[in-house]
Write an enzyme that holds these catalytic residues in place. Structure first.
Site, PDB file in Angstrom:
ATOM      1  CD  GLU A   1      -2.494  -7.493   3.019  1.00 37.97           C
ATOM      2  OE1 GLU A   1      -2.238  -6.162   2.896  1.00 37.97           O
ATOM      3  OE2 GLU A   1      -2.775  -7.773   4.245  1.00 37.97           O
TER       4      GLU A   1
ATOM      5  CD  GLU B   1       2.128  -5.689   5.528  1.00 37.05           C
ATOM      6  OE1 GLU B   1       2.566  -6.522   5.754  1.00 37.05           O
ATOM      7  OE2 GLU B   1       1.121  -5.621   4.577  1.00 37.05           O
TER       8      GLU B   1
ATOM      9  N   GLY C   1       0.370  -5.041   1.078  1.00 31.51           N
ATOM     10  CA  GLY C   1      -0.845  -5.008   0.084  1.00 31.51           C
ATOM     11  C   GLY C   1      -0.688  -5.608  -1.107  1.00 31.51           C
TER      12      GLY C   1
ATOM     13  CB  ALA D   1      -0.821  -0.066   1.244  1.00 33.29           C
TER      14      ALA D   1
HETATM   15  N1  CO8 Z   1       4.572   3.312  -0.631  1.00 35.37           N
HETATM   16  C1  CO8 Z   1       5.011   4.403  -1.391  1.00 35.37           C
HETATM   17  N2  CO8 Z   1       6.079   4.335  -1.964  1.00 35.37           N
HETATM   18  C2  CO8 Z   1       6.775   3.250  -2.514  1.00 35.37           C
HETATM   19  C3  CO8 Z   1       6.473   2.160  -1.921  1.00 35.37           C
HETATM   20  C4  CO8 Z   1       5.333   2.009  -0.786  1.00 35.37           C
HETATM   21  N3  CO8 Z   1       4.964   0.933  -0.285  1.00 35.37           N
HETATM   22  N4  CO8 Z   1       7.332   1.034  -2.172  1.00 35.37           N
HETATM   23  C5  CO8 Z   1       8.434   1.697  -3.125  1.00 35.37           C
HETATM   24  N5  CO8 Z   1       7.981   2.953  -3.113  1.00 35.37           N
HETATM   25  C6  CO8 Z   1       8.626   4.219  -3.737  1.00 35.37           C
HETATM   26  C7  CO8 Z   1       9.808   4.634  -3.277  1.00 35.37           C
HETATM   27  O1  CO8 Z   1       9.561   5.532  -2.154  1.00 35.37           O
HETATM   28  C8  CO8 Z   1      10.711   5.110  -4.404  1.00 35.37           C
HETATM   29  O2  CO8 Z   1      10.189   6.534  -4.535  1.00 35.37           O
HETATM   30  P1  CO8 Z   1      11.345   7.809  -4.932  1.00 35.37           P
HETATM   31  O3  CO8 Z   1      11.963   7.287  -5.754  1.00 35.37           O
HETATM   32  O4  CO8 Z   1      10.076   8.950  -5.008  1.00 35.37           O
HETATM   33  O5  CO8 Z   1      12.007   7.913  -3.464  1.00 35.37           O
HETATM   34  C9  CO8 Z   1      10.261   4.257  -5.366  1.00 35.37           C
HETATM   35  O6  CO8 Z   1       9.040   3.653  -5.127  1.00 35.37           O
HETATM   36  C10 CO8 Z   1      11.491   3.046  -5.691  1.00 35.37           C
HETATM   37  O7  CO8 Z   1      11.540   2.521  -4.541  1.00 35.37           O
HETATM   38  P2  CO8 Z   1      12.815   2.498  -4.062  1.00 35.37           P
HETATM   39  O8  CO8 Z   1      13.786   3.367  -4.165  1.00 35.37           O
HETATM   40  O9  CO8 Z   1      12.825   2.060  -2.481  1.00 35.37           O
HETATM   41  O10 CO8 Z   1      13.405   0.890  -4.887  1.00 35.37           O
HETATM   42  P3  CO8 Z   1      14.365   0.053  -4.275  1.00 35.37           P
HETATM   43  O11 CO8 Z   1      14.707  -0.970  -5.431  1.00 35.37           O
HETATM   44  O12 CO8 Z   1      15.685   0.444  -3.680  1.00 35.37           O
HETATM   45  O13 CO8 Z   1      13.519  -1.054  -2.948  1.00 35.37           O
HETATM   46  C11 CO8 Z   1      11.721  -2.120  -2.072  1.00 35.37           C
HETATM   47  C12 CO8 Z   1      12.589  -1.631  -3.369  1.00 35.37           C
HETATM   48  C13 CO8 Z   1      12.634  -3.093  -1.129  1.00 35.37           C
HETATM   49  C14 CO8 Z   1      10.621  -2.730  -2.485  1.00 35.37           C
HETATM   50  C15 CO8 Z   1      11.434  -0.800  -1.269  1.00 35.37           C
HETATM   51  O14 CO8 Z   1      11.113   0.063  -2.176  1.00 35.37           O
HETATM   52  C16 CO8 Z   1      10.558  -0.917   0.013  1.00 35.37           C
HETATM   53  O15 CO8 Z   1      10.838  -1.571   0.916  1.00 35.37           O
HETATM   54  N6  CO8 Z   1       9.394  -0.525  -0.164  1.00 35.37           N
HETATM   55  C17 CO8 Z   1       8.196  -0.716   0.838  1.00 35.37           C
HETATM   56  C18 CO8 Z   1       7.763  -2.163   1.181  1.00 35.37           C
HETATM   57  C19 CO8 Z   1       6.654  -2.033   2.106  1.00 35.37           C
HETATM   58  O16 CO8 Z   1       7.072  -1.428   3.388  1.00 35.37           O
HETATM   59  N7  CO8 Z   1       5.660  -2.195   1.684  1.00 35.37           N
HETATM   60  C20 CO8 Z   1       4.577  -2.361   2.873  1.00 35.37           C
HETATM   61  C21 CO8 Z   1       3.536  -1.070   2.867  1.00 35.37           C
HETATM   62  S1  CO8 Z   1       2.368  -1.071   4.056  1.00 35.37           S
HETATM   63  C22 CO8 Z   1       1.086  -2.061   3.459  1.00 35.37           C
HETATM   64  O17 CO8 Z   1       1.308  -2.442   2.372  1.00 35.37           O
HETATM   65  C23 CO8 Z   1      -0.033  -2.166   4.169  1.00 35.37           C
HETATM   66  C24 CO8 Z   1      -1.021  -2.923   3.544  1.00 35.37           C
HETATM   67  C25 CO8 Z   1      -2.476  -2.913   4.318  1.00 35.37           C
HETATM   68  C26 CO8 Z   1      -3.359  -2.109   3.279  1.00 35.37           C
HETATM   69  C27 CO8 Z   1      -4.843  -2.305   3.415  1.00 35.37           C
HETATM   70  C28 CO8 Z   1      -5.648  -1.861   4.510  1.00 35.37           C
HETATM   71  C29 CO8 Z   1      -6.749  -2.357   4.995  1.00 35.37           C
END
Ligand code: CO8
Length: 257
Positions: A111, A131, A108, A64
């Site tokens: 999921e 998460e 998400g 998400a």
């Molecule tokens: N949300 C927003 N932006 C994101 C997300 C995300 N989940 N994942 C990646 N991005 C963005 C980064 O911020 C980055 O943006 P910018 O270039 O502007 O800085 C761009 O995408 C590229 O990402 P990275 O530079 O981080 O790319 P890497 O290759 O270095 O890393 C990863 C890739 C490992 C996937 C890393 O991006 C990461 O850890 N992402 C977050 C993963 C995460 O924590 N996901 C869980 C989110 S919480 C969730 O999903 C809750 C679900 C419940 C929802 C339903 C509610 C009822």
């Protein structure tokens, strides 16, 4: 259709592609609403007999959208029931829905893939429920569907540590039906969907309902419990810190408050 979801048809197969490449297809409300609408339209369209949902080579979806969620309070996420109606709409689709996963499939995103009827993945796929690193828990079925898919021990480890599993582990664990080389993923997904599309649509719909039934006894209860816990964590400082640290690209410092 919104440009957040791209679509193409291959005979009776509709391919829907998540399209937020700048954020690794992170799921925001607009994207989830567009996806739910596209799937409802596909369900109502007699020309569509099977749907494939996919992302990019790099990410099915990395979760998400943390930026969209970051500042929300408990009252907001509870009142909005964030993603609840969209997830329920996707789960209601009666036609077969295959997830074709390449790259990151996290939070998400994982999921969402598990909301599909089965998952085909590329050898590059990485699955996880990270998460906990943000001071929250899965909120769209991860604690329930992952546990049903891979068993309690592995699901618990994944949800508590946030670690990712690769495609081979996901196949061994039963999370995905098959792993194929990345270059073959879409051809294989469309071929599988075309096979299904050639069957009796009534038998396919009945089979989908029957298999899903095996998973759903008491699932609704678990999903509601999980969602409310998810909402409640927006009342903690750790959720604010976890998401702020992610966006600022700095190490997280939880305070247990
Ligand atoms: N949300 C927003 N932006 C994101 C997300 C995300 N989940 N994942 C990646 N991005 C963005 C980064 O911020 C980055 O943006 P910018 O270039 O502007 O800085 C761009 O995408 C590229 O990402 P990275 O530079 O981080 O790319 P890497 O290759 O270095 O890393 C990863 C890739 C490992 C996937 C890393 O991006 C990461 O850890 N992402 C977050 C993963 C995460 O924590 N996901 C869980 C989110 S919480 C969730 O999903 C809750 C679900 C419940 C929802 C339903 C509610 C009822």
């Amino acid at each position: 259709m919104s440009d957040l979801i791209l679509s193409e048809t291959h005979g009776p197969v509709l391919v829907l592609r998540l399209n937020r490449p700048e954020a690794l297809n992170a799921l925001n409300l607009a994207l989830m609403q567009a996806l739910a609408a596209a799937l409802a339209a596909a369900d109502a369209d007699p020309a569509v007999r099977c749907v494939v949902l996919t992302g990019s080579d790099k990410a099915f979806a990395a979760g998400a959208d943390v930026r969209e969620m970051q500042g929300k309070t408990y009252a907001q996420v509870f009142a909005e029931d964030i993603f609840g109606p969209e997830a329920a709409a996707i789960a209601r689709i009666r036609k077969p829905l295959i997830a074709a996963v390449s790259g990151y499939c996290l939070g998400g995103g994982c999921e969402l893939a598990m909301l599909c009827d089965f998952i085909l993945c590329a050898d590059t796929a990485r699955f996880g429920q990270p998460e906990v690193n943000l001071g929250i828990i899965p909120g769209m079925g991860g604690s329930q569907r992952l546990t049903r898919a891979v068993g309690k021990s592995k699901a618990m480890e994944m949800v508590l540590t946030g670690r990712m599993m690769d495609a081979a582990e996901a196949e061994r664990a039963g999370l995905v039906s098959r792993v194929v080389p990345m270059a073959d993923l879409m051809a294989e997904a469309v071929k599988t969907a075309t096979t299904i599309a050639a069957k009796s649509a009534l038998a396919v719909m009945a089979a989908k309902e029957a298999v899903n039934r095996s998973q759903e006894t008491a699932l609704a209860e678990g999903l509601l419990f999980e969602r409310r816990q998810f909402h409640a964590l927006f009342g903690t400082q750790d959720q604010k810190e976890g998401m702020a640290a992610f966006i600022a690209k700095r190490p997280v410092q939880f305070s247990d408050r």
